[in-house]
Motif scaffolding. Structure first.
Motif, short mmCIF file in Angstrom:
data_model
loop_
_atom_site.label_atom_id
_atom_site.label_comp_id
_atom_site.label_asym_id
_atom_site.label_seq_id
_atom_site.Cartn_x
_atom_site.Cartn_y
_atom_site.Cartn_z
N LEU A 71 0.82 -1.21 0.00
CA LEU A 71 0.00 0.00 0.00
C LEU A 71 0.86 1.27 0.00
CD1 LEU A 71 -2.92 1.19 0.27
CD2 LEU A 71 -2.53 1.19 2.75
N ALA A 72 2.04 1.20 0.65
CA ALA A 72 2.91 2.37 0.82
C ALA A 72 2.14 3.55 1.40
CB ALA A 72 3.57 2.74 -0.50
N PRO A 73 1.55 3.39 2.60
CA PRO A 73 0.76 4.47 3.19
C PRO A 73 1.64 5.61 3.69
CG PRO A 73 1.06 2.74 4.79
CD PRO A 73 1.69 2.25 3.51
N ASP A 74 1.01 6.73 4.02
CA ASP A 74 1.75 7.83 4.62
C ASP A 74 2.26 7.44 6.01
OD1 ASP A 74 1.38 10.33 2.78
OD2 ASP A 74 -0.56 9.31 2.82
N ALA A 75 1.51 6.58 6.69
CA ALA A 75 1.96 6.13 8.01
C ALA A 75 1.35 4.78 8.34
CB ALA A 75 1.58 7.14 9.09
N LEU A 76 2.13 4.00 9.07
CA LEU A 76 1.63 2.80 9.74
C LEU A 76 1.40 3.19 11.19
CD1 LEU A 76 1.18 -0.27 10.28
CD2 LEU A 76 3.66 -0.44 10.60
N ILE A 77 0.18 3.02 11.67
CA ILE A 77 -0.16 3.35 13.06
C ILE A 77 -0.53 2.06 13.76
CG2 ILE A 77 -1.63 4.70 14.59
CD1 ILE A 77 -2.12 6.63 12.25
N THR A 78 0.34 1.59 14.63
CA THR A 78 0.06 0.39 15.40
C THR A 78 -0.47 0.80 16.77
OG1 THR A 78 2.40 0.35 16.06
CG2 THR A 78 1.76 -1.06 14.23
N ILE A 79 -1.46 0.05 17.24
CA ILE A 79 -2.16 0.46 18.47
C ILE A 79 -2.04 -0.66 19.50
CG2 ILE A 79 -4.35 1.28 19.42
CD1 ILE A 79 -5.14 1.99 16.49
N ASP A 80 -1.24 -0.40 20.52
CA ASP A 80 -1.03 -1.37 21.61
C ASP A 80 -0.58 -2.72 21.04
OD1 ASP A 80 -0.76 -1.94 24.28
OD2 ASP A 80 -2.89 -1.84 24.74
N SER A 81 -0.96 -3.86 21.65
CA SER A 81 -0.60 -5.20 21.18
C SER A 81 0.84 -5.25 20.68
CB SER A 81 -1.55 -5.65 20.06
OG SER A 81 -2.88 -5.63 20.49
N PRO A 82 1.83 -4.89 21.52
CA PRO A 82 3.20 -4.73 21.03
C PRO A 82 3.82 -6.00 20.47
CG PRO A 82 3.13 -4.64 23.43
CD PRO A 82 1.72 -4.59 22.95
N ASP A 83 3.46 -7.17 20.99
CA ASP A 83 4.05 -8.40 20.48
C ASP A 83 3.78 -8.57 19.00
OD1 ASP A 83 5.19 -9.19 22.88
OD2 ASP A 83 3.35 -10.15 23.56
N PHE A 84 2.61 -8.18 18.56
CA PHE A 84 2.25 -8.25 17.14
C PHE A 84 2.70 -6.97 16.42
CE2 PHE A 84 -0.49 -7.72 13.47
CZ PHE A 84 -0.53 -9.00 12.93
N SER A 85 2.32 -5.84 16.97
CA SER A 85 2.50 -4.56 16.29
C SER A 85 3.95 -4.26 15.96
CB SER A 85 1.94 -3.43 17.15
OG SER A 85 0.55 -3.54 17.32
N LEU A 86 4.84 -4.44 16.91
CA LEU A 86 6.23 -4.04 16.69
C LEU A 86 6.96 -5.00 15.77
CD1 LEU A 86 7.14 -2.66 20.22
CD2 LEU A 86 6.23 -1.47 18.23
N ARG A 87 6.50 -6.24 15.72
CA ARG A 87 7.07 -7.17 14.72
C ARG A 87 6.65 -6.76 13.31
NH1 ARG A 87 6.90 -10.08 19.37
NH2 ARG A 87 8.53 -11.65 19.68
N VAL A 88 5.41 -6.33 13.18
CA VAL A 88 4.96 -5.80 11.89
C VAL A 88 5.78 -4.57 11.52
CG1 VAL A 88 3.05 -4.67 10.68
CG2 VAL A 88 2.61 -6.71 12.06
N ALA A 89 5.96 -3.66 12.46
CA ALA A 89 6.71 -2.43 12.20
C ALA A 89 8.14 -2.73 11.78
CB ALA A 89 6.69 -1.52 13.42
N ARG A 90 8.75 -3.74 12.38
CA ARG A 90 10.13 -4.09 12.04
C ARG A 90 10.23 -4.57 10.59
NH1 ARG A 90 14.58 -4.29 14.83
NH2 ARG A 90 13.42 -3.93 16.77
N LEU A 91 9.29 -5.42 10.18
CA LEU A 91 9.29 -5.90 8.80
C LEU A 91 9.01 -4.76 7.82
CD1 LEU A 91 7.38 -9.31 9.13
CD2 LEU A 91 9.84 -8.95 8.84
#
Length: 394
Positions: free
Chosen positions: A83-103
């Motif tokens: 998608l190449a969005p302007d931003a990825l906004i992850t909300i809480d759930s760090p075990d999932f969210s931050l792994r997504v952000a790293r990739l």
């Protein structure tokens, strides 16, 4: 403007929905993509898969679902990169969210990354902030004492207030109507049973909460128990509650939950955001929580605070009694509930702590969702200026 949001549990869904509403007010035409629950869907998000798949907490609880979650992490990161969005906004759930952000950071380093809900580095694992800074640009903090921790690790961070301060509350008339509808006398004590919003929490805590409330019923024969629940665990909760010796009244609709909170004299709650919801309705409470023994051992060795109840932390008191880990036993819980029903001084101490908590979280000020939206847009503008670009006109 295109934004990709990821929420993995009911509290994150509520945060995401308020943020989306704020963004629509400040940046008309914004597009939303990602993963969320019913509240975010009501704001226009089409979730890529059911949010409830991500509602898992605790090392031993995650292990059986690890391979499935790993596939969802890769799938979500691929969708963001495509998608190449302007931003990825992850909300809480760090075990999932931050792994997504790293990739995403590896595959599409130009995407601005925002995380909503600062990690509790003030409570345990302070090294998480530095690790998070490797993949997150900006943080939206719920508590006023959190920005310095995030900034010290190299991220920008704004305190945006806690959404609990603007959530609708039932009136006394609605509370009275709730009692009348469910044939609860005006002087009949009502206790809320709140064993969590994740399946693992409900499975572990609900039987102990039931036993504690059975013991309290021995002292208060007219006691009525109300068990509010949420989508994702409601079927499990209803099946479990139907087997209890004195089945509680199970409510799920938001308006029924609000009325139940206002009608209740007392609550027994799992640790978490629900303590703030109870504080907002000024409902005295006892907090109890436990985890898988291995998770409990690991977390216990890293814990840096002497309380995990948010009302205690924000108010800087210890007004809310809590029973954690091996202390989460029905007998102790029941005795404390009984004492709280009878001890006016203890109830008054809790009410004072709740008032202070709500004040510090922004009660009476600008809506947190709007503050969060403005913070996101300002972070995007800073990133755009740094690249010599500009955002679309709003």
């Amino acid at each position: 403007m295109k934004l990709f949001l990821v929420a993995g549990e009911p509290s994150g869904d509520a945060l995401g929905a308020a943020l989306m509403a704020g963004l629509k007010a400040l940046a008309p035409g914004v597009e939303f993509h990602g993963i969320g629950g019913p509240l975010m869907e009501a704001q226009g998000l089409v979730s890529r898969f059911p949010m409830e798949e991500l509602s898992v907490m605790g090392l031993m609880e995650i292990l059986p679902r690890y391979r499935h979650l790993k596939r969802r992490i890769a799938e979500t990161a691929d969708a963001v990169a495509a998608l190449a969005p302007d931003a990825l906004i992850t909300i809480d759930s760090p075990d999932f969210s931050l792994r997504v952000a790293r990739l995403v950071r590896a595959a599409a380093p130009g995407v601005t990354t925002v995380h909503y809900v600062a990690p509790t580095v003030w409570a345990w694992r302070p090294g998480r902030a530095a690790k998070m800074a490797e993949v997150i640009d900006h943080v939206l903090a719920l508590f006023p004492f959190e920005p310095p921790y995030m900034e010290a690790a190299g991220m920008t961070c704004d305190f945006v207030g806690h959404p609990v301060v603007t959530e609708p509350r039932a009136t006394q008339a609605e509370a009275a109507a709730f009692r009348e509808t469910h044939m609860i006398g005006p002087d009949q004590p009502v206790v809320l049973c709140l064993p969590g919003s994740r399946r693992s929490e409900v499975a572990r805590l609900a039987p102990r909460f039931n036993e504690a409330l059975l013991r309290l019923r021995d002292r208060e024969p007219g006691l009525r128990v109300v068990l509010p629940t949420v989508r994702g665990v409601s079927e499990m909760v209803r099946a479990m509650a139907a087997r209890w010796p004195h089945p509680p009244l199970v409510v799920e609709a938001p308006e029924d939950k609000r009325a139940a909170f206002a009608a209740a004299d007392l609550a027994l709650a799992a640790s978490g955001t629900v303590s703030l919801e109870l504080a907002a309705s000024r409902t005295p409470m006892v907090v109890a929580y436990d985890m898988h023994p291995l998770t409990r051992f690991i977390v216990g060795r890293m814990l840096k605070v002497d309380t995990v109840t948010l009302v205690n932390l924000v108010s800087q008191t210890r007004a809310i009694p809590e029973f954690l880990g091996t202390e989460c036993r029905p007998g102790k819980i029941a005795r404390t509930l009984a004492e709280l029903m009878e001890n006016e001084a203890a109830r008054a101490e809790q009410l004072a702590a709740m008032e202070l908590t709500m004040q510090r979280l922004g009660e009476g000020g600008e809506a947190p969702g709007l503050r969060a939206a403005r913070s996101v847009l300002q972070a995007l503008e800073r990133r755009a200026r740094g690249r010599g670009q500009s955002l679309p006109k709003r």
